[in-house]
Write a protein that holds these residues in place. Structure first.
Motif, short mmCIF file in Angstrom:
data_model
loop_
_atom_site.label_atom_id
_atom_site.label_comp_id
_atom_site.label_asym_id
_atom_site.label_seq_id
_atom_site.Cartn_x
_atom_site.Cartn_y
_atom_site.Cartn_z
N LEU A 18 0.83 -1.21 0.00
CA LEU A 18 0.00 0.00 0.00
C LEU A 18 0.86 1.26 0.00
O LEU A 18 0.46 2.29 -0.55
CB LEU A 18 -0.96 -0.01 1.20
N ASP A 37 10.95 3.27 5.34
CA ASP A 37 10.65 1.85 5.53
C ASP A 37 11.96 1.19 5.98
O ASP A 37 13.05 1.72 5.70
CB ASP A 37 10.18 1.21 4.21
N SER A 79 2.20 -6.70 9.14
CA SER A 79 0.87 -6.49 8.54
C SER A 79 0.04 -7.77 8.48
O SER A 79 -1.00 -7.79 7.83
CB SER A 79 1.03 -5.91 7.13
N TYR A 139 -1.67 -9.46 15.97
CA TYR A 139 -1.65 -8.37 14.98
C TYR A 139 -2.87 -7.46 15.18
O TYR A 139 -2.73 -6.23 15.30
CB TYR A 139 -1.62 -8.99 13.58
N CYS A 169 -7.25 -4.69 1.09
CA CYS A 169 -6.86 -3.75 0.03
C CYS A 169 -5.85 -4.42 -0.89
O CYS A 169 -4.67 -4.56 -0.55
CB CYS A 169 -6.30 -2.48 0.67
#
Ligand code: NAI
Ligand code: 15L
Length: 279
Positions: A18, A37, A79, A139, A169
């Protein structure tokens, strides 16, 4: 209202799926982006953007990267469902560094929360944004904690946040569950842009799903406040995906799907009347 923020935007998790989508869409609109990142940025860094490799555990570097920024789009971290110790650093300590930076800069935080913060709600329910958290793993728990941290910084320090509880997504929906939960990349991009450009957001929750007919699970959020409506829909995929179910009764019963079934050790899915706290 201008369609560009006055100050740079810090984007964490820029090298992820994303992050790359938002880097492309926001820089195409002429925004000034600071990308970060722990992993190298895999694409060409667009004009108007800069990339700095950093670990979210490193609060000094995060604070420096946020200097002068008006908003932080926080996508970085673990994630998917992982063991507690792996989630702890990036998703909890890292989030603390993001909120401390936001407090110092008086910046707004757009936090990529997840449906897994409420994953153990039954699919037969329709829940509002103020529903209780029912995380479906470590998570999801980190996302619930993240939203609570955002509330703390709002009530104590006036730091604005939008918690976008993203469904699924991806470029396209890939199974029956995503006929409800899918959020298209263009809908995500428009949503994040609106969250940054809206005059006031306070401390708000928005469900991140496209205009899917099967999205009967989530209602009553702050989309009106930021001026966002999804334009895409998973509906055209219904013919090919409606039968694509997991066959796992736990996964099919709850909103969080397969994440609920991971490591599930009850004998059978909890009876509906016992699934509330205290049950
Ligand atoms: P992703 O896994 O592709 O990207 C996450 C990025 O965070 C990666 O590039 C990774 O290198 C970086 N990261 C991990 N640990 C880090 C650390 N210690 N320091 C700095 N960076 C670190 O995930 P994706 O799909 O792009 O998701 C972005 C965000 O949206 C995540 O926070 C995720 O939890 C959330 N989300 C995504 C959904 C989806 O359907 N893609 C659904 C719900 C929430
Ligand atoms: C998430 O939170 C994950 O980041 C993503 O990989 C998907 O699993 C998504 O939720 C989902 O529930 O489909």
């Amino acid at each position: 209202m201008s369609d560009k923020p006055a100050k740079p935007v810090l984007l964490t998790g820029a090298s992820g799926a994303l992050g790359r989508v938002l880097t492309r869409s926001l820089s195409a609109d002429g925004w000034t982006l600071r990308l970060t990142d722990i992993a190298p940025f895999p694409d060409q860094v667009p004009t108007g953007a800069s990339f700095t490799a950093a670990d979210l555990n490193d609060g000094v570097t995060i604070a420096r990267l946020a200097e002068g920024c008006g908003a932080i789009v926080h996508l970085g971290g673990v994630s998917v469902e992982r063991p507690f110790e792996e989630v702890l650093g990036p998703n909890i300590r890292g989030l603390f560094h993001i909120y401390e930076a936001a407090r110092r800069e008086k910046a707004r935080v757009i936090f990529a929360s997840s449906n897994h913060s409420i994953g153990f709600h039954e699919r037969s329910e329709t829940i509002g944004a103020d529903t209780q958290f029912l995380p479906d793993g470590f998570y999801g728990l980190s996302k619930a904690y993240g939203e609570l941290m955002g509330q703390l910084y709002w009530y104590k320090h006036g730091v604005e946040s939008v918690f976008v509880r993203i469904g699924s997504c991806f470029p396209e929906p890939v199974d029956a569950r995503m006929l409800a939960t899918w959020l298209s990349y263009p809908d995500l991009s428009r949503l994040v842009a609106r969250c940054i450009l809206a005059e006031r957001v306070g401390c708000s929750v928005i469900w991140g799903a496209s205009d899917n007919q099967r999205m009967t699970w989530w209602k009553d959020d702050a989309r009106g406040r930021v001026g966002w409506q999804p334009l895409d829909s998973a509906d055209p995929f219904a013919g090919q995906l409606a039968g694509k179910v997991s066959g796992n009764p736990v996964a099919e019963r709850y909103m969080g799907g397969g994440f609920c079934a991971l490591g599930y050790s009850r004998d059978a899915p909890a009876p509906q009347q016992l699934s509330q706290p205290g049950g």
